[in-house]
Design an enzyme around this catalytic site. Sequence first.
Site, PDB file in Angstrom:
ATOM      1  N   ASP A  53       0.850  -1.197   0.000  1.00 16.51           N
ATOM      2  CA  ASP A  53       0.000   0.000   0.000  1.00 16.51           C
ATOM      3  C   ASP A  53       0.887   1.249   0.000  1.00 16.51           C
ATOM      4  O   ASP A  53       0.394   2.370  -0.156  1.00 16.51           O
ATOM      5  CB  ASP A  53      -1.024  -0.005   1.144  1.00 16.51           C
ATOM      6  N   SER A  54       2.212   1.054   0.103  1.00 17.41           N
ATOM      7  CA  SER A  54       3.147   2.158  -0.152  1.00 17.41           C
ATOM      8  C   SER A  54       2.937   2.701  -1.569  1.00 17.41           C
ATOM      9  O   SER A  54       3.315   3.838  -1.866  1.00 17.41           O
ATOM     10  CB  SER A  54       4.598   1.690   0.012  1.00 17.41           C
ATOM     11  N   ASP A  92      -1.062  -6.308  -0.444  1.00 17.95           N
ATOM     12  CA  ASP A  92      -1.010  -5.678   0.874  1.00 17.95           C
ATOM     13  C   ASP A  92      -2.397  -5.160   1.245  1.00 17.95           C
ATOM     14  O   ASP A  92      -2.971  -4.325   0.537  1.00 17.95           O
ATOM     15  CB  ASP A  92      -0.013  -4.503   0.789  1.00 17.95           C
ATOM     16  N   LYS A 122      -0.747  -9.650   2.838  1.00 20.46           N
ATOM     17  CA  LYS A 122       0.001  -9.206   4.030  1.00 20.46           C
ATOM     18  C   LYS A 122      -0.887  -8.236   4.802  1.00 20.46           C
ATOM     19  O   LYS A 122      -1.609  -7.453   4.182  1.00 20.46           O
ATOM     20  CB  LYS A 122       1.298  -8.515   3.594  1.00 20.46           C
ATOM     21  N   GLU A 124      -0.926  -5.620   8.515  1.00 28.52           N
ATOM     22  CA  GLU A 124      -0.159  -5.027   9.604  1.00 28.52           C
ATOM     23  C   GLU A 124      -0.860  -5.257  10.933  1.00 28.52           C
ATOM     24  O   GLU A 124      -2.074  -5.097  11.028  1.00 28.52           O
ATOM     25  CB  GLU A 124      -0.017  -3.506   9.383  1.00 28.52           C
ATOM     26  N   GLU A 191       9.780  -4.561  10.210  1.00 33.02           N
ATOM     27  CA  GLU A 191      10.214  -3.294   9.607  1.00 33.02           C
ATOM     28  C   GLU A 191      10.863  -2.375  10.655  1.00 33.02           C
ATOM     29  O   GLU A 191      10.337  -2.205  11.764  1.00 33.02           O
ATOM     30  CB  GLU A 191       8.993  -2.576   8.986  1.00 33.02           C
TER      31      GLU A 191
HETATM   32  O1  KIV Z   1       3.368  -1.046   1.677  1.00 34.12           O
HETATM   33  C1  KIV Z   1       4.515  -1.489   1.717  1.00 34.12           C
HETATM   34  O2  KIV Z   1       5.282  -1.433   0.763  1.00 34.12           O
HETATM   35  C2  KIV Z   1       4.945  -2.090   2.954  1.00 34.12           C
HETATM   36  C3  KIV Z   1       6.396  -2.017   3.232  1.00 34.12           C
HETATM   37  C4  KIV Z   1       6.748  -0.637   3.700  1.00 34.12           C
HETATM   38  C5  KIV Z   1       6.833  -3.011   4.215  1.00 34.12           C
HETATM   39  O3  KIV Z   1       4.159  -2.520   3.734  1.00 34.12           O
END
Ligand code: KIV
Length: 317
Positions: A53-54, A92, A122, A124, A191
């Site tokens: 989500d970056s 993500d 993934k 968080e 991280e």
């Molecule tokens: O969104 C992303 O790319 C991530 C990384 C910062 C670990 O979660």
Amino acid sequence: MFGKETITVQKRTLVDFRRMKAKGEPVAWITAYDFPLAQCAEAAGVDMILVGDSGGMVQLGYQTTNPVTMDEMITLSKAVRIGAPGTFIVGDMPQGAYEVSKEEAIRSALRFVKEAGCDAVKCEGGRRIVDQVKAMVDAGILVIGHLGLTPQSTASFGGYRVQGKTVASFEETMDDALALQEAGIFALLLEAMPSEPAAKIARKLKIPVYGIGAGDDMDGQLIIMHDLLGLYSRFRPWFAKCYVPQAAGRYAKHIQSSPDLRKLGREERADGLGFIAREAVSIYVDEVRSKVFPGAGYSYPIKPEELEALKHSKYWG
Ligand code: KIV
């Protein structure tokens, strides 16, 4: 070659990731958010791609990852799947896609798998999301956990701060990691943590533990594509290495030794930024596999007194 629609790598599976941990072979993991850079990542032989989500920040220009929606993540992930048909892809889960209920978490995760062709998701968080993690795992979805600095909750950390430096923060992360492992995640991402506490977590867990800014002693490394390419102008974390200078050297040699530049451009598509991006990713992959990256230069240091204090943790022995 960049641009050709061929599968150049053998898609990794869960079994490969477990075997690689057992054999001490580091996994080279990178983010991608679009078709051309996903092609580069696959051609460079990465083991895994994260559609992070970056992407909301580096691709869509938002200031944080918080505004990112599921629909946006699905669009980005679909493009990545088309660009990297032979690579293990992790979608993500954006903020709001899994916190509210187990049902919502399963629904969001299934969208990544069914609509975008992702292999895993993934999310968080630690103990606060174990019910959702269990529910997704029970629904047959492969889940990766994410602890340490979790960008979706930076407000609760008081900004982007290195984690795991105090006994309380280290033990909290370890307890979260053990709870997630118990809930069925197949791998964990840590991280922004100094190598010493991160390594303790990686060695304690049976599942692979990958790092982004967590030092050398991980089962693999993740890097943000736009940091590796120097494409994100607002900010670059301490632990991210730009590989363009090394790739540019290869590009100069390649162009000089090519008698017919028109052929390079038209037939092989190897005369431009795609070549440099692929080479940059490929050097990263080599440096991860040979354990050159991150090294001390791209890891967070810890003060001797902080390390001394951590040795009193119940998890240190
Ligand atoms: O969104 C992303 O790319 C991530 C990384 C910062 C670990 O979660």
